[in-house]
Design a protein around this motif. Structure first.
Motif, PDB file in Angstrom:
ATOM      1  N   ILE A  11       4.108 -29.614  -7.018  1.00  0.00           N
ATOM      2  CA  ILE A  11       4.184 -30.544  -5.889  1.00  0.00           C
ATOM      3  C   ILE A  11       5.583 -30.623  -5.284  1.00  0.00           C
ATOM      4  CG2 ILE A  11       4.622 -32.643  -7.286  1.00  0.00           C
ATOM      5  CD1 ILE A  11       2.325 -32.284  -4.149  1.00  0.00           C
ATOM      6  N   ASN A  16       4.429 -27.220  -0.498  1.00  0.00           N
ATOM      7  CA  ASN A  16       3.557 -28.378  -0.708  1.00  0.00           C
ATOM      8  C   ASN A  16       4.117 -29.673  -0.124  1.00  0.00           C
ATOM      9  OD1 ASN A  16       1.309 -27.223  -2.019  1.00  0.00           O
ATOM     10  ND2 ASN A  16       2.455 -27.093  -3.935  1.00  0.00           N
ATOM     11  N   GLU A  18       3.897 -31.125   2.736  1.00  0.00           N
ATOM     12  CA  GLU A  18       2.955 -31.960   3.487  1.00  0.00           C
ATOM     13  C   GLU A  18       2.051 -32.747   2.532  1.00  0.00           C
ATOM     14  OE1 GLU A  18      -0.113 -30.771   6.831  1.00  0.00           O
ATOM     15  OE2 GLU A  18       1.847 -29.850   7.177  1.00  0.00           O
ATOM     16  N   LYS A  19       1.582 -32.035   1.545  1.00  0.00           N
ATOM     17  CA  LYS A  19       0.735 -32.647   0.526  1.00  0.00           C
ATOM     18  C   LYS A  19       1.523 -33.747  -0.212  1.00  0.00           C
ATOM     19  CE  LYS A  19      -3.201 -31.850  -1.957  1.00  0.00           C
ATOM     20  NZ  LYS A  19      -4.557 -31.479  -1.581  1.00  0.00           N
ATOM     21  N   ARG A  20       2.795 -33.443  -0.474  1.00  0.00           N
ATOM     22  CA  ARG A  20       3.633 -34.407  -1.189  1.00  0.00           C
ATOM     23  C   ARG A  20       3.794 -35.690  -0.363  1.00  0.00           C
ATOM     24  NH1 ARG A  20       7.845 -31.316  -2.206  1.00  0.00           N
ATOM     25  NH2 ARG A  20       9.206 -32.054  -0.566  1.00  0.00           N
ATOM     26  N   GLU A  22       1.719 -36.917   1.727  1.00  0.00           N
ATOM     27  CA  GLU A  22       0.472 -37.684   1.676  1.00  0.00           C
ATOM     28  C   GLU A  22       0.305 -38.400   0.353  1.00  0.00           C
ATOM     29  OE1 GLU A  22      -3.207 -36.203   3.416  1.00  0.00           O
ATOM     30  OE2 GLU A  22      -2.002 -34.687   4.439  1.00  0.00           O
ATOM     31  N   TYR A 131      -7.322 -36.124  -5.186  1.00  0.00           N
ATOM     32  CA  TYR A 131      -6.380 -35.511  -4.255  1.00  0.00           C
ATOM     33  C   TYR A 131      -5.246 -34.762  -4.956  1.00  0.00           C
ATOM     34  CZ  TYR A 131      -3.789 -34.949   0.084  1.00  0.00           C
ATOM     35  OH  TYR A 131      -3.149 -34.417   1.167  1.00  0.00           O
ATOM     36  N   THR A 132      -4.843 -35.255  -6.114  1.00  0.00           N
ATOM     37  CA  THR A 132      -3.699 -34.659  -6.814  1.00  0.00           C
ATOM     38  C   THR A 132      -4.088 -33.500  -7.725  1.00  0.00           C
ATOM     39  OG1 THR A 132      -3.906 -36.402  -8.478  1.00  0.00           O
ATOM     40  CG2 THR A 132      -2.243 -36.724  -6.766  1.00  0.00           C
TER      41      THR A 132
END
Ligand SMILES: [Fe+2]
Length: 170
Positions: A11, A16, A18-20, A22, A131-132
Motif C-alpha cells: 500500500i 497504489n 490512489e488506493k491509499r 481512499e 477494500y483492503t
C-alpha cells in the motif's frame, strides 16, 4: 501523496497512492465513528437509572476504553499511511439513536441504540476489510481484529435485549 521513501510493493508503493488515499478516507470515517461511540457510551454509562440499568452501565463503562483503543488504532494507521489525523472541527455527529431517552429508566432504548451503533460499525468495517484485501494486509488485519470486538459487543447487547423481550419489557 508523495512519500519520502517509496516501496515497490504494498500500500505504500507509488502505484497504489490512489488506493491509499481512499483507505485513509475510510480510516478517518472509522476514527470518527469510534470517537462518537466513546461520547455516547460515556453518557449512557452514567445517565440510566434503576436496578436494571446497572449491568448495562457497567458494560458500557468497560467498552469506553475499548472503543477509545479502536479510535487510537485508526488514528495511528492514518499516519502510517501518510495521512493526517483530522482535528476536532472536522467532526460531525451521526448517532441520533444514542441520545439520552426521555426517561432515564428506559434501558431498552439504550440497548437498541448500542445494537444499532455496533451494527453500523460492523457494516462499515466489513467494507474496509473487503477494500483492503489484498492491497493493504496491515490495515486489513487491524480492522478484522476490531471487527471481532464489535461483533462480540453487539452479540452481548442482543443477549440483553433478548432477556428484556422474554420478560415482555421490550
Ligand atoms: Fe469500536
Amino acid at each position: 501523496m508523495a512519500s519520502t521513501e517509496s516501496t515497490t510493493r504494498g500500500i505504500l508503493a507509488e502505484e497504489n497512492s490512489e488506493k491509499r488515499e481512499e483507505i485513509i478516507e475510510m480510516l478517518k470515517k472509522a476514527y470518527w465513528m469510534e470517537i462518537e461511540t466513546v461520547m455516547s457510551y460515556i453518557t449512557n454509562s452514567v445517565n440510566p437509572d434503576g436496578v436494571r440499568a446497572q449491568e448495562i452501565k457497567e458494560s458500557l463503562e468497560t467498552d469506553i476504553q475499548e472503543e477509545l483503543g479502536h479510535a487510537t488504532q485508526f488514528a495511528v494507521r492514518i499516519k502510517e499511511l501518510w495521512g493526517v489525523v483530522p482535528g476536532s472541527l472536522e467532526f460531525s455527529a451521526e448517532q441520533s439513536y444514542l441520545q439520552p431517552p426521555e426517561h432515564q429508566t428506559d434501558v431498552v432504548s439504550v440497548i437498541r441504540g448500542v445494537i444499532e451503533a455496533e451494527g453500523g460499525a460492523i457494516d462499515f468495517y466489513n467494507k474496509i476489510v473487503e477494500y483492503t484485501d489484498p492491497v493493504d494486509p496491515v490495515t486489513n488485519d487491524m480492522v478484522i481484529a476490531i471487527l471481532r470486538d464489535e461483533e462480540g459487543h453487539k452479540r452481548l447487547f442482543e443477549g440483553f435485549l433478548r432477556e428484556y423481550e422474554a420478560e415482555g419489557l421490550a
